[in-house]
Design an enzyme around this catalytic site. Structure first.
Site, PDB file in Angstrom:
ATOM      1  N   ASP A 101      33.719   0.412 -56.808  1.00 22.39           N
ATOM      2  CA  ASP A 101      35.016   0.507 -55.900  1.00 22.39           C
ATOM      3  C   ASP A 101      35.597  -0.943 -56.124  1.00 22.39           C
ATOM      4  O   ASP A 101      35.376  -1.637 -57.000  1.00 22.39           O
ATOM      5  CB  ASP A 101      34.222   0.644 -54.461  1.00 22.39           C
ATOM      6  CG  ASP A 101      35.327   1.727 -53.685  1.00 22.39           C
ATOM      7  OD1 ASP A 101      36.337   1.118 -53.400  1.00 22.39           O
ATOM      8  OD2 ASP A 101      35.035   2.609 -53.262  1.00 22.39           O
TER       9      ASP A 101
ATOM     10  N   HIS B 191      40.924   2.767 -55.858  1.00 22.16           N
ATOM     11  CA  HIS B 191      39.555   2.148 -55.581  1.00 22.16           C
ATOM     12  C   HIS B 191      39.054   1.564 -56.846  1.00 22.16           C
ATOM     13  O   HIS B 191      37.890   1.535 -57.247  1.00 22.16           O
ATOM     14  CB  HIS B 191      38.541   3.085 -55.295  1.00 22.16           C
ATOM     15  CG  HIS B 191      38.721   3.541 -53.696  1.00 22.16           C
ATOM     16  ND1 HIS B 191      38.396   2.793 -52.752  1.00 22.16           N
ATOM     17  CD2 HIS B 191      39.332   4.671 -53.185  1.00 22.16           C
ATOM     18  CE1 HIS B 191      38.693   3.557 -51.591  1.00 22.16           C
ATOM     19  NE2 HIS B 191      39.451   4.660 -51.834  1.00 22.16           N
TER      20      HIS B 191
ATOM     21  N   GLU C 257      42.318   8.642 -51.777  1.00 21.99           N
ATOM     22  CA  GLU C 257      42.997   7.574 -51.210  1.00 21.99           C
ATOM     23  C   GLU C 257      43.657   6.619 -52.530  1.00 21.99           C
ATOM     24  O   GLU C 257      43.425   5.385 -52.738  1.00 21.99           O
ATOM     25  CB  GLU C 257      42.127   6.593 -50.647  1.00 21.99           C
ATOM     26  CG  GLU C 257      41.739   7.321 -49.360  1.00 21.99           C
ATOM     27  CD  GLU C 257      40.865   6.449 -48.383  1.00 21.99           C
ATOM     28  OE1 GLU C 257      40.534   6.612 -47.334  1.00 21.99           O
ATOM     29  OE2 GLU C 257      39.825   5.607 -49.167  1.00 21.99           O
TER      30      GLU C 257
ATOM     31  N   TYR D 210      29.566  11.655 -42.026  1.00 23.88           N
ATOM     32  CA  TYR D 210      29.777  10.391 -42.353  1.00 23.88           C
ATOM     33  C   TYR D 210      28.738   9.296 -41.415  1.00 23.88           C
ATOM     34  O   TYR D 210      29.044   9.382 -40.230  1.00 23.88           O
ATOM     35  CB  TYR D 210      31.339   9.674 -42.188  1.00 23.88           C
ATOM     36  CG  TYR D 210      32.034  10.039 -43.235  1.00 23.88           C
ATOM     37  CD1 TYR D 210      31.624  11.410 -44.190  1.00 23.88           C
ATOM     38  CD2 TYR D 210      32.960   9.162 -43.857  1.00 23.88           C
ATOM     39  CE1 TYR D 210      32.597  11.510 -45.344  1.00 23.88           C
ATOM     40  CE2 TYR D 210      33.869   9.423 -44.906  1.00 23.88           C
ATOM     41  CZ  TYR D 210      33.368  10.519 -45.864  1.00 23.88           C
ATOM     42  OH  TYR D 210      34.341  10.963 -46.733  1.00 23.88           O
TER      43      TYR D 210
ATOM     44  N   THR E 170      28.951   1.487 -46.852  1.00 21.70           N
ATOM     45  CA  THR E 170      28.055   0.467 -46.410  1.00 21.70           C
ATOM     46  C   THR E 170      28.834  -0.882 -46.266  1.00 21.70           C
ATOM     47  O   THR E 170      28.168  -1.894 -46.428  1.00 21.70           O
ATOM     48  CB  THR E 170      27.010   0.164 -47.662  1.00 21.70           C
ATOM     49  OG1 THR E 170      27.811  -0.201 -49.009  1.00 21.70           O
ATOM     50  CG2 THR E 170      26.042   1.295 -47.788  1.00 21.70           C
TER      51      THR E 170
END
Length: 528
Positions: free
Chosen positions: A171, A244, A308, A398, A450
């Site tokens: 990411d 990302h 995204e 989620y 996280t």
């Protein structure tokens, strides 16, 4: 008190005692399952479970049970013997988890192994999962977790009969898998200078002063794949593209839309607007990375992200605009579908199934299996287009959202809580859909991003008991028996205690049903 609840279970009366003299007979093809039985049942319970042709515990592959599919099994526990049968090895592995849960919770921990004998209730069970994909996504890109913890996480998934560990390896904030042909992905991309502390507030973002770093070796990842496979779990790798990718661009700026710009590994949360370029060198990079990923991970599926992806850099790039025009696209924004299509076709050529997140259910080529997350209607939109679908709506799956409105909850993703009742009530393929659309939904999975889950303890507290809810519903299907689930969960927490799992206590707030958000409602959010 089994969780997930079996398809059919009947009490036969009486008890079976397992002790140090109990032996195991593994018929041909069941030997590896017997080894797992000794590891997961015998070792913590202090029982040798020695192999013997006359064993009272019998594990057998039985072609006559082919109707139960790959994961179904039949289990009979009688006062003098236990018989576990399945048509496939994976079914035996699922049955072993049921045997673990039939034992007293203390037998799971190893702490009371000196007792020397354990009793199981006599039952007959026939069990088949409702859907073939029952998973959990763990983000190790933002917060690296050691390989030993990933093995523990696999064991917790296996206990709940989940069968997919989706490993989010890359990411903006970190790259965790080594790629021999691009060593700077680790030497540069696996380390960030600091991390954002908490959500961005009215006064902006705040940061700690602690570098965060970590990466796996290929040997560690191969070992994890083997460990998971022994427990009937597939590890699905995710390599994000074309967005990302800030960590990759920090290592190799020439892959971006501004080749001369030196970036750092991103220290913020949210969506970064730096993305891959669309020149041929980028596709050489993606193919080389994925070749090495496929060499480590034999999973039929390879996840390549796709969500995204701000297209501002493409719109501002003469090279990207020229590429879009040459391809006959309406504009640079349409390069996203073209990019994903090229990489998807490469994976198909290599015999893999491309997997990607979708923003609206309709933007990926038909060869993709899609994960729908942003809106509850997108799963059906994707199924109507002919996609295989994994439904993972953020308002129900989620786990980085808080579990309740209790002010003592740990820091979590901004947004309304996702309570236990909502997770258990989630229907990936509602019964009022046409059957051909429902059949395209492979299943569901939970996600744990996280940013705010730094340690294994924090990961498990956010995961449990909500992971139990998804596991129960994904295996059992139907419309959900909330009171029955809660009753079984109260017993199941003793198993979590025995395994040292920190979990959100079951109290009035965590078990509340009033005000639970509908999975098809709620505000839109961005992926972390």
């Amino acid at each position: 008190s089994l969780l997930p609840h079996p398809g059919k279970v009947s009490s036969l009366g009486g008890r079976l005692t397992l002790d140090r003299d109990t032996t195991v007979r593994a018929l041909p093809g069941a030997e590896q399952a017997a080894d797992l039985l000794r590891t997961l049942v015998g070792r913590p319970a202090g029982l040798p479970l020695t192999p013997s042709p006359d064993g009272r515990v019998v594990l057998a592959l039985d072609d006559r049970l082919g109707g139960l599919g790959e994961e179904g099994y039949g289990l009979t526990v009688a006062p003098q013997a236990l018989q576990l049968r399945a048509a496939h090895r994976t079914g035996l592995l699922r049955g072993i988890q049921t045997i673990r849960q039939l034992l007293p919770a203390e037998a799971l921990s190893g702490g009371a192994a000196g007792t020397g004998s354990w009793e199981l209730p006599c039952v007959e069970i026939t069990d088949v999962p409702d859907r073939p994909w029952r998973g959990a996504m763990l983000d190790v890109a933002r917060r690296f977790q050691p390989i030993g913890y990933l093995r523990r996480y696999v064991d917790l998934l296996a206990l709940h009969k989940l069968n997919v560990l989706h490993l989010h390896l890359t990411d903006d904030q970190g790259w965790r898998m080594p790629v021999d042909t691009y060593p700077r992905l680790i030497s540069v991309g696996s380390r960030r200078a600091r991390s954002q502390k908490g959500p961005t507030g009215p006064d902006g973002a705040h940061f700690d002063a602690v570098p965060h770093e970590g990466h796996y070796t290929k040997a560690e990842l191969r070992g994890l794949v083997r460990y998971a496979a022994e427990r009937g779990i597939t590890v699905v790798p995710e390599i994000e593209m074309p967005g990302h990718v800030r960590a990759a661009l920090a290592a190799y700026p020439e892959l971006g839309n501004h080749p001369g710009r030196q970036l750092d590994v991103w220290t913020r949360w949210g969506v970064c607007d730096t993305i891959l370029g669309v020149h041929e060198g980028v596709f050489d990079f993606c193919r080389a990375v994925l070749e090495e990923v496929m060499d480590v991970f034999p999973s039929p599926y390879v996840h390549i992200g796709g969500e995204e992806c701000p297209t501002t850099e493409w719109e501002d790039s003469p090279a990207a605009r020229e590429r879009a025009a040459a391809l006959g696209l309406a504009g640079p924004a349409e390069l996203h579908g073209w990019f994903m299509g090229r990489i998807g076709a490469f994976l198909v050529e290599r015999g893999r199934i491309p997997l990607g997140w979708v923003e609206n259910g309709a933007e990926l080529p038909p060869e993709f299996t899609v994960m729908t997350w942003r809106d509850g209607t997108h799963a059906r939109a994707a199924a109507r287009r002919g996609h295989q679908v994994i439904a993972a709506h953020h308002r129900a799956t989620y786990l980085d959202y808080a579990q309740s409105t209790d002010p003592s909850e740990p820091v979590a993703q901004p947004g309304a809580p996702v309570p236990l009742h909502t997770v258990h009530g989630y229907e990936p393929a509602p019964h009022d859909w046409p059957e051909e659309e429902r059949a395209r939904v492979l299943g569901s999975q939970v996600q744990l991003w996280t940013e705010y889950a730094r340690t294994p303890e924090e990961i498990e507290y956010l995961s449990f008991p909500r992971l139990c809810a998804l596991a129960d519903r994904s295996w059992s299907g139907g419309r959900g028996d909330w009171p029955g689930f809660v009753e079984r969960l109260r017993h199941h927490t003793a198993r979590l205690d025995a395994l040292g799992v920190p979990y959100r206590p079951l109290d009035a707030r965590s078990l509340a049903t009033a005000g639970s958000a509908s999975p098809s409602a709620g505000t839109a959010r961005l992926h972390p």
